[in-house]
Scaffold this motif. Structure first.
Motif, PDB file in Angstrom:
ATOM      1  N   VAL A 155       3.011   9.037  -7.639  1.00  0.00           N
ATOM      2  CA  VAL A 155       3.489  10.423  -7.659  1.00  0.00           C
ATOM      3  C   VAL A 155       4.919  10.517  -8.212  1.00  0.00           C
ATOM      4  O   VAL A 155       5.263  11.465  -8.922  1.00  0.00           O
ATOM      5  N   LEU A 156       5.734   9.514  -7.921  1.00  0.00           N
ATOM      6  CA  LEU A 156       7.129   9.578  -8.394  1.00  0.00           C
ATOM      7  C   LEU A 156       7.245   9.447  -9.915  1.00  0.00           C
ATOM      8  O   LEU A 156       8.131  10.034 -10.536  1.00  0.00           O
ATOM      9  N   LYS A 157       6.356   8.643 -10.507  1.00  0.00           N
ATOM     10  CA  LYS A 157       6.510   8.300 -11.937  1.00  0.00           C
ATOM     11  C   LYS A 157       6.594   9.527 -12.863  1.00  0.00           C
ATOM     12  O   LYS A 157       7.520   9.611 -13.687  1.00  0.00           O
ATOM     13  N   CYS A 181       0.809  -1.224   0.000  1.00  0.00           N
ATOM     14  CA  CYS A 181       0.000   0.000   0.000  1.00  0.00           C
ATOM     15  C   CYS A 181       0.849   1.284   0.000  1.00  0.00           C
ATOM     16  O   CYS A 181       0.579   2.216  -0.758  1.00  0.00           O
ATOM     17  N   SER A 182       1.884   1.316   0.820  1.00  0.00           N
ATOM     18  CA  SER A 182       2.697   2.540   0.910  1.00  0.00           C
ATOM     19  C   SER A 182       3.496   2.771  -0.371  1.00  0.00           C
ATOM     20  O   SER A 182       3.761   3.916  -0.752  1.00  0.00           O
ATOM     21  N   THR A 183       3.874   1.669  -1.030  1.00  0.00           N
ATOM     22  CA  THR A 183       4.629   1.793  -2.276  1.00  0.00           C
ATOM     23  C   THR A 183       3.725   2.341  -3.385  1.00  0.00           C
ATOM     24  O   THR A 183       4.145   3.206  -4.155  1.00  0.00           O
ATOM     25  N   ILE A 184       2.486   1.826  -3.452  1.00  0.00           N
ATOM     26  CA  ILE A 184       1.591   2.231  -4.546  1.00  0.00           C
ATOM     27  C   ILE A 184       1.432   3.747  -4.579  1.00  0.00           C
ATOM     28  O   ILE A 184       1.661   4.392  -5.606  1.00  0.00           O
ATOM     29  N   GLN A 185       1.039   4.340  -3.440  1.00  0.00           N
ATOM     30  CA  GLN A 185       0.750   5.778  -3.465  1.00  0.00           C
ATOM     31  C   GLN A 185       2.010   6.591  -3.729  1.00  0.00           C
ATOM     32  O   GLN A 185       1.941   7.663  -4.330  1.00  0.00           O
ATOM     33  N   MET A 186       3.157   6.072  -3.351  1.00  0.00           N
ATOM     34  CA  MET A 186       4.404   6.813  -3.599  1.00  0.00           C
ATOM     35  C   MET A 186       4.775   6.773  -5.087  1.00  0.00           C
ATOM     36  O   MET A 186       5.098   7.806  -5.680  1.00  0.00           O
ATOM     37  N   VAL A 187       4.694   5.597  -5.709  1.00  0.00           N
ATOM     38  CA  VAL A 187       5.152   5.524  -7.107  1.00  0.00           C
ATOM     39  C   VAL A 187       4.204   6.229  -8.081  1.00  0.00           C
ATOM     40  O   VAL A 187       4.638   6.710  -9.129  1.00  0.00           O
ATOM     41  N   ILE A 194      13.221  17.674  -4.067  1.00  0.00           N
ATOM     42  CA  ILE A 194      11.818  18.071  -3.925  1.00  0.00           C
ATOM     43  C   ILE A 194      11.234  17.327  -2.732  1.00  0.00           C
ATOM     44  O   ILE A 194      11.426  16.111  -2.610  1.00  0.00           O
ATOM     45  N   ASN A 195      10.532  18.054  -1.880  1.00  0.00           N
ATOM     46  CA  ASN A 195       9.853  17.420  -0.744  1.00  0.00           C
ATOM     47  C   ASN A 195       8.349  17.463  -0.970  1.00  0.00           C
ATOM     48  O   ASN A 195       7.822  18.440  -1.506  1.00  0.00           O
ATOM     49  N   MET A 196       7.665  16.381  -0.537  1.00  0.00           N
ATOM     50  CA  MET A 196       6.216  16.310  -0.752  1.00  0.00           C
ATOM     51  C   MET A 196       5.558  15.568   0.401  1.00  0.00           C
ATOM     52  O   MET A 196       6.201  14.796   1.110  1.00  0.00           O
ATOM     53  N   TRP A 197       4.235  15.742   0.502  1.00  0.00           N
ATOM     54  CA  TRP A 197       3.397  15.021   1.466  1.00  0.00           C
ATOM     55  C   TRP A 197       2.339  14.284   0.647  1.00  0.00           C
ATOM     56  O   TRP A 197       1.580  14.911  -0.092  1.00  0.00           O
ATOM     57  N   ILE A 198       2.356  12.978   0.720  1.00  0.00           N
ATOM     58  CA  ILE A 198       1.501  12.154  -0.156  1.00  0.00           C
ATOM     59  C   ILE A 198       0.538  11.336   0.712  1.00  0.00           C
ATOM     60  O   ILE A 198       0.967  10.665   1.654  1.00  0.00           O
ATOM     61  N   VAL A 199      -0.742  11.408   0.368  1.00  0.00           N
ATOM     62  CA  VAL A 199      -1.758  10.707   1.169  1.00  0.00           C
ATOM     63  C   VAL A 199      -2.725   9.964   0.252  1.00  0.00           C
ATOM     64  O   VAL A 199      -3.140  10.491  -0.784  1.00  0.00           O
ATOM     65  N   ALA A 200      -3.074   8.733   0.639  1.00  0.00           N
ATOM     66  CA  ALA A 200      -4.096   7.989  -0.118  1.00  0.00           C
ATOM     67  C   ALA A 200      -4.823   7.047   0.832  1.00  0.00           C
ATOM     68  O   ALA A 200      -4.330   6.726   1.919  1.00  0.00           O
ATOM     69  N   ASP A 201      -5.998   6.616   0.412  1.00  0.00           N
ATOM     70  CA  ASP A 201      -6.743   5.604   1.168  1.00  0.00           C
ATOM     71  C   ASP A 201      -6.041   4.268   0.941  1.00  0.00           C
ATOM     72  O   ASP A 201      -6.069   3.717  -0.159  1.00  0.00           O
ATOM     73  N   ASN A 202      -5.410   3.775   2.000  1.00  0.00           N
ATOM     74  CA  ASN A 202      -4.591   2.560   1.873  1.00  0.00           C
ATOM     75  C   ASN A 202      -5.414   1.331   1.521  1.00  0.00           C
ATOM     76  O   ASN A 202      -4.911   0.407   0.878  1.00  0.00           O
ATOM     77  N   ALA A 262       9.651  23.506  -7.740  1.00  0.00           N
ATOM     78  CA  ALA A 262       8.399  23.059  -7.114  1.00  0.00           C
ATOM     79  C   ALA A 262       7.220  23.364  -8.036  1.00  0.00           C
ATOM     80  O   ALA A 262       6.302  22.551  -8.172  1.00  0.00           O
ATOM     81  N   ALA A 263       7.273  24.531  -8.698  1.00  0.00           N
ATOM     82  CA  ALA A 263       6.159  24.890  -9.598  1.00  0.00           C
ATOM     83  C   ALA A 263       6.070  23.911 -10.760  1.00  0.00           C
ATOM     84  O   ALA A 263       4.976  23.517 -11.186  1.00  0.00           O
ATOM     85  N   GLU A 264       7.226  23.500 -11.273  1.00  0.00           N
ATOM     86  CA  GLU A 264       7.218  22.520 -12.377  1.00  0.00           C
ATOM     87  C   GLU A 264       6.673  21.171 -11.912  1.00  0.00           C
ATOM     88  O   GLU A 264       5.932  20.509 -12.647  1.00  0.00           O
ATOM     89  N   VAL A 265       7.043  20.759 -10.706  1.00  0.00           N
ATOM     90  CA  VAL A 265       6.514  19.487 -10.182  1.00  0.00           C
ATOM     91  C   VAL A 265       5.002  19.589 -10.024  1.00  0.00           C
ATOM     92  O   VAL A 265       4.257  18.681 -10.408  1.00  0.00           O
ATOM     93  N   ARG A 266       4.527  20.707  -9.500  1.00  0.00           N
ATOM     94  CA  ARG A 266       3.085  20.902  -9.311  1.00  0.00           C
ATOM     95  C   ARG A 266       2.373  20.798 -10.657  1.00  0.00           C
ATOM     96  O   ARG A 266       1.357  20.110 -10.775  1.00  0.00           O
ATOM     97  N   ALA A 267       2.940  21.437 -11.670  1.00  0.00           N
ATOM     98  CA  ALA A 267       2.311  21.410 -13.002  1.00  0.00           C
ATOM     99  C   ALA A 267       2.288  19.979 -13.559  1.00  0.00           C
ATOM    100  O   ALA A 267       1.280  19.550 -14.142  1.00  0.00           O
ATOM    101  N   LEU A 268       3.385  19.257 -13.359  1.00  0.00           N
ATOM    102  CA  LEU A 268       3.439  17.858 -13.842  1.00  0.00           C
ATOM    103  C   LEU A 268       2.382  17.003 -13.156  1.00  0.00           C
ATOM    104  O   LEU A 268       1.675  16.213 -13.799  1.00  0.00           O
ATOM    105  N   LEU A 269       2.294  17.167 -11.837  1.00  0.00           N
ATOM    106  CA  LEU A 269       1.402  16.306 -11.061  1.00  0.00           C
ATOM    107  C   LEU A 269      -0.064  16.664 -11.290  1.00  0.00           C
ATOM    108  O   LEU A 269      -0.942  15.813 -11.147  1.00  0.00           O
TER     109      LEU A 269
END
Ligand code: A2P
Length: 339
Positions: A140-142, A132-138, A310-318, A259-266
């Motif tokens: 966003v990382l991809k 579960c923790s890997t799914i939500q991280m990747v 880049i630092n981020m806070w990632i949350v998902a329903d596990n 950070a702005a470029e990451v936001r636009a990508l995501l």
């Protein structure tokens, strides 16, 4: 009329299995017949699917005759034994446990990241659903990886008790109630009190000092991203939250990205929802992610301690994206493209 499939949910009475049944219904998965399997403890129970009460059956070696897709979430040992039996009966298994994830001929799939791997279900008739923790991280990382490359990831998790299953959900509720009424508690599922506490201990400790959960994040990330050179350092922590895993993720990229470029990508990334408006106190929160399908990301900022970070806070329903939803999404691609 489009084709319908015979589907089995193994561990249907559990936290993830229950959600799998709900998601099959919500997403109108083309089910002809739904078989609900659990242990003999669940004999006599019924689970509702599309307005019908379906009896839970006891899992056995004969459970998979005529079943085309099996969603497994009844623990590693059940999968070890029954997934190969199901596969030999022609049932494609989508396995939510860690039993087969790191086997080289078994695809480990997050549909937003490596859907093409599903084609390799043919190797063994089994597709593995990541941790579960890997799914939500990747998820966003991809997009970041594709844009600028990733050298290293440091992740610290804040994981909900639902990841441990139904008994852990009950334990947190009971301990909270007991402690607020000056009662006594006796930890059963976890080695220590989980209410009002944080446990830096998920799954078992390994010889290298990491927990197995931490090493799952390290190894599964490399496999899903198809890059054994990504360095991953993980600390996984259980927190007194019912649903929704949160993660602090520090990424060192190959090329500089703002950070702005990451936001636009995501903002364009599939399955991702950017919630990043600190001025209004808006950032991803477990209580809002619970029951939702998206992976939420916010607090996107440049790491001041390194040159390309880049630092981020990632949350998902596990229980959903971290388990049941990801499995059903895999099943959807499987039937669209391969079955
Ligand atoms: P049961 O409810 O009959 O014990 P959770 O992760 O929420 O604890 O759920 C685990 C799921 O796996 C439940 O549906 C549980 O069924 C099922 N399960 C556990 N052990 C077995 C087993 N040996 N055979 C079949 N199902 C099992």
């Amino acid at each position: 009329m489009s084709k319908l499939y015979n589907v089995a949910v193994v561990g249907a009475t559990g936290a993830v299995g229950n959600e799998m049944v709900k998601i099959l219904e919500e997403r109108e998965f083309p089910v002809r017949n739904l078989k609900l399997l659990a242990s003999e403890r669940s004999l006599g129970k019924y689970i509702e699917f599309k307005g019908e009460n379906i009896p839970v059956e006891v899992l056995s070696e004969n459970s998979f005759k005529g079943v085309e897709i099996g969603l497994f979430s009844a623990g590693g040992s059940v999968s070890q034994k029954y997934a190969p039996i199901a596969a030999s009966d022609g049932c494609v298994v989508i396995d939510n446990t860690s039993a087969f994830r790191m086997e080289p001929d078994i695809p480990l799939v997050v549909p937003e990241v490596n859907p093409e791997e599903i084609a390799h279900y043919k190797n063994r008739g089994i597709i593995a659903n990541p941790n579960c923790s890997t799914i939500q991280m990747v998820v966003v990382l991809k997009p970041i990886y594709d844009a600028v490359g990733i050298v290293r990831v440091v992740v610290s998790t804040y994981q909900a008790v639902s990841g441990t299953g139904k008994k852990a959900i009950e334990e947190l509720a009971e301990q909270t109630r007991a402690l607020l009424t000056f009662g006594e508690i006796k930890p059963k599922v976890y080695p220590h009190q989980i209410a009002f506490n944080c446990l830096p201990h998920i799954d078992v400790f390994l010889e290298n000092g990491y927990t197995r959960e931490e090493m799952k994040m390290v190894n599964e990330t490399k496999k899903i991203m198809k890059d054994p050179n990504i360095a991953v350092s993980a600390t996984t922590v259980r927190v007194p939250v019912f649903y929704g895993h949160s993660e602090s993720v520090n990424v060192e990229t190959k090329k500089k990205i703002t950070a702005a470029e990451v936001r636009a990508l995501l903002e364009k990334a599939p399955g991702v929802c950017v919630v990043d408006n600190p001025a209004q106190n808006e950032y991803p929160l477990a209580i809002y992610a619970a029951g939702r399908d998206e992976t939420f990301v916010g607090r996107i900022r440049e790491d001041l301690s390194i040159e390309r970070g880049i630092n981020m806070w990632i949350v998902a329903d596990n229980v959903r994206k971290g388990a049941a939803l990801n499995a059903v999404q895999i099943a959807e691609i499987l039937i669209q493209k391969y079955l």
